[in-house]
Scaffold this motif. Structure first.
Motif, PDB file in Angstrom:
ATOM      1  N   VAL A   7      54.543  94.583  26.964  1.00  0.00           N
ATOM      2  CA  VAL A   7      55.954  94.794  27.280  1.00  0.00           C
ATOM      3  C   VAL A   7      56.808  94.618  26.022  1.00  0.00           C
ATOM      4  O   VAL A   7      57.730  95.399  25.752  1.00  0.00           O
ATOM      5  N   MET A   8      56.491  93.609  25.223  1.00  0.00           N
ATOM      6  CA  MET A   8      57.244  93.369  23.989  1.00  0.00           C
ATOM      7  C   MET A   8      57.024  94.474  22.961  1.00  0.00           C
ATOM      8  O   MET A   8      57.912  94.778  22.161  1.00  0.00           O
ATOM      9  N   LEU A   9      55.831  95.094  23.000  1.00  0.00           N
ATOM     10  CA  LEU A   9      55.531  96.191  22.076  1.00  0.00           C
ATOM     11  C   LEU A   9      56.022  97.539  22.596  1.00  0.00           C
ATOM     12  O   LEU A   9      55.955  98.534  21.885  1.00  0.00           O
ATOM     13  N   GLY A  10      56.507  97.567  23.840  1.00  0.00           N
ATOM     14  CA  GLY A  10      56.955  98.821  24.429  1.00  0.00           C
ATOM     15  C   GLY A  10      55.809  99.710  24.863  1.00  0.00           C
ATOM     16  O   GLY A  10      55.956 100.936  24.925  1.00  0.00           O
ATOM     17  N   ALA A  11      54.664  99.108  25.181  1.00  0.00           N
ATOM     18  CA  ALA A  11      53.480  99.861  25.600  1.00  0.00           C
ATOM     19  C   ALA A  11      53.224  99.656  27.084  1.00  0.00           C
ATOM     20  O   ALA A  11      53.689  98.683  27.688  1.00  0.00           O
TER      21      ALA A  11
ATOM     22  N   LYS B 188      46.251  95.181  18.398  1.00  0.00           N
ATOM     23  CA  LYS B 188      47.167  96.111  19.054  1.00  0.00           C
ATOM     24  C   LYS B 188      48.521  96.120  18.366  1.00  0.00           C
ATOM     25  O   LYS B 188      49.148  97.165  18.230  1.00  0.00           O
ATOM     26  N   SER B 189      48.985  94.964  17.936  1.00  0.00           N
ATOM     27  CA  SER B 189      50.259  94.887  17.224  1.00  0.00           C
ATOM     28  C   SER B 189      50.204  95.667  15.914  1.00  0.00           C
ATOM     29  O   SER B 189      51.148  96.374  15.569  1.00  0.00           O
ATOM     30  N   LEU B 190      49.097  95.543  15.209  1.00  0.00           N
ATOM     31  CA  LEU B 190      48.942  96.290  13.962  1.00  0.00           C
ATOM     32  C   LEU B 190      48.857  97.785  14.227  1.00  0.00           C
ATOM     33  O   LEU B 190      49.371  98.599  13.454  1.00  0.00           O
ATOM     34  N   ALA B 191      48.216  98.161  15.331  1.00  0.00           N
ATOM     35  CA  ALA B 191      48.132  99.576  15.690  1.00  0.00           C
ATOM     36  C   ALA B 191      49.515 100.142  16.008  1.00  0.00           C
ATOM     37  O   ALA B 191      49.752 101.339  15.825  1.00  0.00           O
ATOM     38  N   PHE B 192      50.429  99.282  16.454  1.00  0.00           N
ATOM     39  CA  PHE B 192      51.812  99.694  16.711  1.00  0.00           C
ATOM     40  C   PHE B 192      52.686  99.500  15.478  1.00  0.00           C
ATOM     41  O   PHE B 192      53.907  99.497  15.571  1.00  0.00           O
TER      42      PHE B 192
ATOM     43  N   MET C  32      51.999  87.752  18.188  1.00  0.00           N
ATOM     44  CA  MET C  32      51.529  88.481  19.364  1.00  0.00           C
ATOM     45  C   MET C  32      50.119  88.053  19.748  1.00  0.00           C
ATOM     46  O   MET C  32      49.765  88.012  20.933  1.00  0.00           O
ATOM     47  N   GLY C  33      49.307  87.725  18.745  1.00  0.00           N
ATOM     48  CA  GLY C  33      47.975  87.211  19.037  1.00  0.00           C
ATOM     49  C   GLY C  33      48.037  85.900  19.797  1.00  0.00           C
ATOM     50  O   GLY C  33      47.306  85.684  20.766  1.00  0.00           O
ATOM     51  N   CYS C  34      48.946  85.019  19.370  1.00  0.00           N
ATOM     52  CA  CYS C  34      49.129  83.735  20.065  1.00  0.00           C
ATOM     53  C   CYS C  34      49.594  83.948  21.500  1.00  0.00           C
ATOM     54  O   CYS C  34      49.097  83.295  22.430  1.00  0.00           O
TER      55      CYS C  34
END
Length: 210
Positions: free
Chosen positions: A57-61, A114-118, A128-130
């Motif tokens: 949700v925070m990443l908009g995915a 996933k964060s790095l992919a975004f 985000m990992g935490c």
């Protein structure tokens, strides 16, 4: 193998394994509270998808578990495993802790990748990992009316930070993603195991009355 292919292949596997590990942890905790099978399943789902849902949700995915039913099936498999081997697991008093730690480490990696992919910066990826690793445990503890584990003295979220820093360091020197993920996983698990085994904790805040 390029980075995008690595993400496509490794990410779903890590999230599936993390879901299975966290689901077993949540169901075991629910069993200790004498929940019925449905209550155990709900608790397993909550801990397994909670952190990843907040991250997405925070990443908009689209939350990862909404793209395929396999994560819900995975939780059902975990429930069946706990039911069938209930007596065996009852004798293994540390089983819940082991699976909780494995889920924590796996979801920490999933959140970072996933964060790095975004295309998020690495400091965001570590946070985000935490969230991915620790938020599910918080949701589980709230459902079970326990004090959230991240608010106790024992090392939990900080193990994710250490694993994230290890991931970042190896990425900077160009290590293969498989090696990077493995080392990050081991760092998170080892710190968590050692912290509990030797009662290592962060300093406690002192109140005005202390």
């Amino acid at each position: 193998m390029n980075e995008s292919l690595n993400f496509t292949v490794v990410q779903p596997l890590i999230e599936f394994l993390g879901t299975f590990a966290f689901a077993i942890s949540g169901i075991r905790h629910a069993a200790a509270k004498h929940f019925d099978w449905f209550g155990g399943y709900v608790c397993g789902v909550a801990v397994a998808i909670g952190g990843g849902t907040i991250r997405d949700v925070m990443l908009g995915a689209t939350p990862f578990w909404m793209t395929t039913p396999w994560y819900l099936v995975c939780t059902a498999m975990a429930l069946a495993l706990v039911i069938v081997f209930a007596k065996v697991m009852e004798r293994m008093s540390n089983t819940w802790f082991v699976f909780d730690t494995l889920g924590l480490a796996l979801f920490n990696i999933a959140g970072i990748q996933k964060s790095l992919a975004f295309e998020q910066p690495f400091w965001v990826a570590i946070i985000m990992g935490c969230i991915t690793g620790a938020a599910g445990g918080v949701i589980r503890d709230v459902l079970l009316n326990n004090e959230p584990v991240i608010f106790r003295k024992e090392i939990y979220a900080m193990a994710c930070v250490a694993g994230g820093l290890a991931y970042w360091g190896l990425s900077v020197v160009g290590s293969p993603v498989e090696l990077t993920a493995t080392v990050s996983f081991l760092v998170t698990c080892i710190i968590r195991f050692l912290a509990v085994r030797y009662h290592i904790s962060l300093p406690v805040l002192k109140g005005t009355g202390d």
